[in-house]
Motif scaffolding. Structure first.
Motif, PDB file in Angstrom:
ATOM      1  N   GLU A 172     -12.957  -1.371  19.449  1.00  0.00           N
ATOM      2  CA  GLU A 172     -12.024  -0.266  19.280  1.00  0.00           C
ATOM      3  C   GLU A 172     -11.811   0.476  20.591  1.00  0.00           C
ATOM      4  O   GLU A 172     -12.572   0.332  21.560  1.00  0.00           O
TER       5      GLU A 172
ATOM      6  N   ALA B 143      -1.545  -5.845  12.448  1.00  0.00           N
ATOM      7  CA  ALA B 143      -2.801  -6.358  12.988  1.00  0.00           C
ATOM      8  C   ALA B 143      -3.782  -5.196  13.029  1.00  0.00           C
ATOM      9  O   ALA B 143      -3.615  -4.261  13.823  1.00  0.00           O
TER      10      ALA B 143
ATOM     11  N   ARG C 103      -7.407   1.149   9.880  1.00  0.00           N
ATOM     12  CA  ARG C 103      -7.228   0.321   8.688  1.00  0.00           C
ATOM     13  C   ARG C 103      -5.834   0.539   8.119  1.00  0.00           C
ATOM     14  O   ARG C 103      -5.169   1.517   8.399  1.00  0.00           O
TER      15      ARG C 103
ATOM     16  N   VAL D 276      -0.149  -2.559  15.526  1.00  0.00           N
ATOM     17  CA  VAL D 276      -1.438  -3.008  16.050  1.00  0.00           C
ATOM     18  C   VAL D 276      -2.336  -1.782  16.109  1.00  0.00           C
ATOM     19  O   VAL D 276      -1.958  -0.758  16.699  1.00  0.00           O
TER      20      VAL D 276
ATOM     21  N   ASP E 274      -6.703  -0.159  15.761  1.00  0.00           N
ATOM     22  CA  ASP E 274      -8.135  -0.306  15.491  1.00  0.00           C
ATOM     23  C   ASP E 274      -8.526   0.449  14.223  1.00  0.00           C
ATOM     24  O   ASP E 274      -9.703   0.542  13.892  1.00  0.00           O
TER      25      ASP E 274
ATOM     26  N   ARG F 238      -3.940   3.713  18.330  1.00  0.00           N
ATOM     27  CA  ARG F 238      -5.344   3.505  18.705  1.00  0.00           C
ATOM     28  C   ARG F 238      -6.159   4.790  18.519  1.00  0.00           C
ATOM     29  O   ARG F 238      -5.642   5.814  18.105  1.00  0.00           O
TER      30      ARG F 238
ATOM     31  N   GLU G   8     -16.047  -5.795  12.838  1.00  0.00           N
ATOM     32  CA  GLU G   8     -16.507  -7.142  12.506  1.00  0.00           C
ATOM     33  C   GLU G   8     -17.895  -7.144  11.873  1.00  0.00           C
ATOM     34  O   GLU G   8     -18.281  -8.110  11.219  1.00  0.00           O
TER      35      GLU G   8
ATOM     36  N   ARG H 136     -10.061  -9.008  18.787  1.00  0.00           N
ATOM     37  CA  ARG H 136      -9.915  -9.708  17.517  1.00  0.00           C
ATOM     38  C   ARG H 136      -9.486  -8.726  16.437  1.00  0.00           C
ATOM     39  O   ARG H 136      -9.928  -7.570  16.413  1.00  0.00           O
ATOM     40  N   SER H 137      -8.628  -9.203  15.544  1.00  0.00           N
ATOM     41  CA  SER H 137      -8.164  -8.366  14.450  1.00  0.00           C
ATOM     42  C   SER H 137      -7.832  -9.261  13.271  1.00  0.00           C
ATOM     43  O   SER H 137      -7.863 -10.490  13.374  1.00  0.00           O
TER      44      SER H 137
ATOM     45  N   HIS I  65      -7.940  -3.384  12.280  1.00  0.00           N
ATOM     46  CA  HIS I  65      -9.380  -3.526  12.543  1.00  0.00           C
ATOM     47  C   HIS I  65      -9.616  -4.089  13.954  1.00  0.00           C
ATOM     48  O   HIS I  65     -10.592  -4.807  14.184  1.00  0.00           O
ATOM     49  N   MET I  66      -8.741  -3.777  14.890  1.00  0.00           N
ATOM     50  CA  MET I  66      -8.861  -4.319  16.243  1.00  0.00           C
ATOM     51  C   MET I  66     -10.238  -4.010  16.818  1.00  0.00           C
ATOM     52  O   MET I  66     -10.687  -2.869  16.835  1.00  0.00           O
ATOM     53  N   SER I  67     -10.900  -5.060  17.295  1.00  0.00           N
ATOM     54  CA  SER I  67     -12.253  -4.928  17.837  1.00  0.00           C
ATOM     55  C   SER I  67     -12.325  -5.587  19.215  1.00  0.00           C
ATOM     56  O   SER I  67     -11.796  -6.688  19.393  1.00  0.00           O
TER      57      SER I  67
END
Length: 605
Positions: free
Chosen positions: A531, A525, A514, A510, A512, A478, A598, A432-433, A527-529
C-alpha cells in the motif's frame, strides 16, 4: 476424480502449511477433553455458570447428562440481516431441550453495516471489526463450559470474524445458523439507474431514498450478491451449516424447521461416537472448496482478504496465487447482481447452492472427501433441497432437480457464463492487486488511460461535479490501505464512475483500498499491495502517467521507466483526519500493526 489443477493447488497449500497446520492441530488436541465440561469445573465455577439458569437446566448441566451449547450472537435490530436473530436464543434453547441438551447465550459480538457506513468515517472501522469479532467470540467461549457452539451471523466482517474466533476453539463442534435474505424488492437494475441519475443531479434525495427503501425494505439480508450472501455461500459449501439453509427467507416455516434441525445436528456431533469439531471440518480441502465456490459464483472480492485470514486461523496458508490458478479452471456458473440482474432469491429458486455444488462435484472441481456438520458425509449430501415433511414438523431433504430452473441465473458446467472464474490477479510494476471480472463486459476488460491521482474518494466526486472528468482516465485512489486508514470500501465511487463509463469514456479504478462486494461494471483493481503508506509503487504515480489495466493478461502497470519510477519520491499524505473521531482513535494500534492485504489485512497474524 478431483480436477488435476484443483488437486495440485490443494497439495501445494498442504505442503506450504505443513508446519503451521501441525502447530494448530497440536493445540486443538491439547484443548480436547473427554466427557462434559461440568466435570472440569470447580463447584464455584459451575455455580457461577448456571446461577441464572432454570432449575431443570441447572440439573442437566451439573449432571453432565447432555451437552451444553454456546450461542454466540451478532444480533442487533439496526441490521436488517441480523434483526431476526432477536428471537433465536429462546427458540434455540427450546430446541436444545427437546434434544436432551441445554443452551446458553455465551456472548454477543459487534455487527456493523457497511451499507450504513458506506462513504462515511465509520467505514474506516469496518475491516478491523472482523478481528474484534474474532476476539469477542474467543471471550464468549473462554468460560470453557460448553461442548458445542452455535454462531448467529450473516454479514460482511461478521461471519469471517466468527469463523476465526471459532477456530481458536477448534476442539468444539460448531454450526452456523443463518437467518436468510429479505424477500425481493425493487430490482437491482432499477436501483442502480436511480443512483446514477442522482449522481448526475437528475433526481433528488426524495427519489433516491424511495428507490433505496424499496430495495432494502424488510428484515433479512440484502438481496444482491455482495459479501453478506457470499458469506452464506461459503459457510454452506464449506460444510458449516445445513444443506440448503443459506437462502431461506426469515419468518417462514421452513426457516424455523431448519433452525430446529441445526440444533439437533449439533447435539449429534457433540457425542463421542460422532464427534466432529470445527478443526476437522475446516481443512485445506475445505478452504479450496470455498475458493472454488467463490469463483464459480462471482462472489465478493472481500474474500480475497477474509479467506486468507480465516485459513490462517486454522494454520492454513492461502495466497492470491492459489486463487488465481483455481480461477483458470473454475467456470463462472452464476449471474446474480452485480454480475447479472437476478437477486439471491432468484438464485435460490433456480437451483441455488444445491445445483451449484452438484455441478462442481460432477466436474471434479470440489473435494468430496471432507467432513461437514453432517459428519463425514462429504459434499454429496449438499446436493439436496430442504422441504417440510407432511405434517410440517421437521425438514426432509430430496435430490435437487437435474436441470437449472433458469439458465439466465445459474448454468451447468457444460454451458457456463464464462470458462474463467470471477476473480483475477493483476501484477506489474505497481505491485499486486485483485479485480472482480464476473460483472465486466468484454470491452471493459482492458483500459489504458492517463492517471488521475487522488488521496481521498471525495476528491474524485468533487472533480466530477466540477466537470473535470469528462475524459478517459484511471482513478488512482491511494492511502486507503489497512495501515493508512483501515482500508474502507470505496463503493461510493461506483455510481459516478458508472455514469462516466455510460457516457462512453474508458474509466477504471486502481486503489490500495477495498470495493464493496456489490462492485460491478467498472473495472476496479483493488487491494493494491504494497500500500501507499508503506511506500508501495502506487505512491510514486503522478497525474498523467499512462496506466495499463488488462484483465485478460493479468497485467496492471504504469508506463514509466523503472529507473524513473524508483527515483521518484513517494507521495506523503496527511492522515490525521482519519486518526480521530467516530471511534477511530481507539483503533490506532490496529492500523499500526495490520498486515498487508495479501496476508488478510489482519492484526492477528
Amino acid at each position: 476424480m478431483v480436477h488435476s489443477k484443483v488437486q495440485a493447488v490443494t497439495d501445494r497449500i498442504i505442503e506450504r502449511s505443513e508446519e503451521t497446520r501441525a502447530q494448530y492441530l497440536a493445540q486443538v488436541d491439547k484443548s480436547h477433553f473427554e466427557g462434559r465440561a461440568s466435570g472440569r469445573l470447580s463447584c464455584g465455577n459451575l455455580a457461577h455458570a448456571i446461577a441464572a439458569s432454570s432449575d431443570e437446566d441447572k440439573n442437566l448441566i451439573a449432571s453432565g447428562r447432555g451437552p451444553n451449547l454456546a450461542i454466540v450472537t451478532a444480533y442487533n435490530d439496526m441490521l436488517s440481516a441480523h434483526q431476526p436473530y432477536g428471537t433465536y436464543p429462546q427458540l434455540l434453547k427450546e430446541a436444545a431441550a427437546r434434544n436432551g441438551a441445554t443452551a446458553q447465550v455465551a456472548g454477543g459480538v459487534p455487527a456493523m453495516c457497511d451499507g450504513v457506513t458506506q462513504g462515511r468515517a465509520g467505514m474506516e472501522l469496518s475491516l478491523f471489526s472482523r478481528d474484534v469479532i474474532a476476539m469477542s467470540t474467543a471471550i464468549s467461549l473462554s468460560h470453557d463450559v460448553f461442548e458445542g457452539s452455535m454462531f448467529l451471523g450473516i454479514c460482511d466482517k461478521i461471519v469471517p470474524g466468527l469463523v476465526i474466533g471459532a477456530l481458536a476453539f477448534g476442539h468444539l463442534p460448531a454450526i452456523f445458523v443463518p437467518a436468510g435474505p429479505m424477500p425481493t424488492g425493487l430490482s437491482n437494475a432499477e436501483k442502480v439507474r436511480v443512483r446514477q441519475l442522482y449522481a448526475e443531479g437528475k433526481v433528488g434525495r426524495k427519489e433516491l431514498l424511495e428507490a433505496e427503501s424499496a430495495s432494502y425494505h424488510s428484515p433479512g439480508t440484502c438481496t444482491f450478491y455482495g459479501t453478506a450472501n457470499s458469506n452464506q455461500m461459503l459457510v454452506e459449501i464449506m460444510g458449516l451449516q445445513l444443506p440448503g439453509s443459506s437462502f431461506v427467507n426469515p419468518g417462514t416455516e421452513l426457516r424455523t424447521a431448519l433452525n430446529e434441525a441445526a440444533v439437533k445436528q449439533l447435539v449429534q456431533i457433540t457425542e463421542p461416537s460422532q464427534h466432529t469439531p470445527i478443526a476437522k471440518i475446516l481443512t485445506e480441502q475445505t478452504f479450496v472448496n470455498g475458493i472454488v465456490g467463490l469463483l464459480a459464483t462471482g462472489g465478493s472480492t472481500n474474500h480475497t482478504l477474509h479467506l486468507v485470514a480465516m485459513a490462517r486461523a486454522a494454520g492454513i496458508q492461502l495466497t492470491w496465487q492459489d486463487m488465481a490458478e483455481l480461477s483458470e479452471v473454475v467456470p463462472l456458473l452464476c449471474h446474480v447482481y452485480p454480475n447479472g440482474t437476478a437477486d439471491i432469491n432468484h438464485f435460490a429458486a433456480a437451483g441455488g447452492m444445491q445445483f451449484l455444488i452438484r455441478e462442481l462435484l460432477g466436474a471434479g472441481l470440489l473435494h468430496d472427501d471432507v467432513h461437514t456438520v453432517l459428519g463425514h458425509s462429504g459434499m454429496e449430501a449438499y446436493c439436496q433441497d430442504p422441504f417440510l415433511n407432511e405434517d410440517k414438523s421437521a425438514v426432509v431433504w430430496r435430490p435437487t432437480p437435474a436441470e437449472s430452473g433458469d439458465p439466465d441465473v445459474i448454468r451447468p458446467v457444460s454451458d457456463p457464463f464464462s470458462h474463467h472464474g470471477g476473480l483475477q490477479l493483476l501484477e506489474g510494476n505497481l505491485g499486486r492487486s485483485v479485480i472482480k471480472v464476473s460483472a465486466l463486459k468484454s470491452d471493459h476488460l482492458k483500459v489504458t488511460a492517463p492517471a488521475v491521482v487522488l488521496n481521498d474518494q471525495d476528491e474524485l466526486l468533487a472533480r466530477f461535479k466540477a466537470g473535470e472528468l469528462e475524459k478517459d482516465f484511471v482513478a488512482v485512489v491511494r492511502f486507503q490501505g489497512p495501515r493508512a486508514n483501515g482500508m474502507p470500501e470505496l463503493h461510493k465511487l461506483t455510481p459516478t464512475l458508472g455514469v462516466l463509463q455510460d457516457r462512453g469514456f474508458k474509466v477504471a479504478l486502481v486503489t490500495d483500498g477495498r470495493m464493496s462486494g456489490a462492485s460491478g461494471k467498472v473495472p476496479a483493481a483493488i487491494h493494491m499491495s504494497p500500500e501507499a503508506v508503506e511506500g508501495g509503487p502506487i505512491a510514486r504515480v503522478r497525474d498523467g502517467d499512462l496506466i495499463e489495466l488488462d484483465c485478460e493478461a493479468g497485467v496492471l502497470k504504469v508506463h514509466v521507466d523503472d529507473a524513473e519510477l524508483a527515483a521518484r519520491e513517494p507521495a506523503q499524505c496527511d492522515l490525521s483526519e482519519s486518526a480521530r473521531g467516530m471511534g477511530r482513535e481507539l483503533f490506532t494500534n490496529m492500523r499500526a500493526i495490520a498486515s498487508g492485504a495479501e496476508s488478510g489485512a489482519s492484526i492477528l497474524y
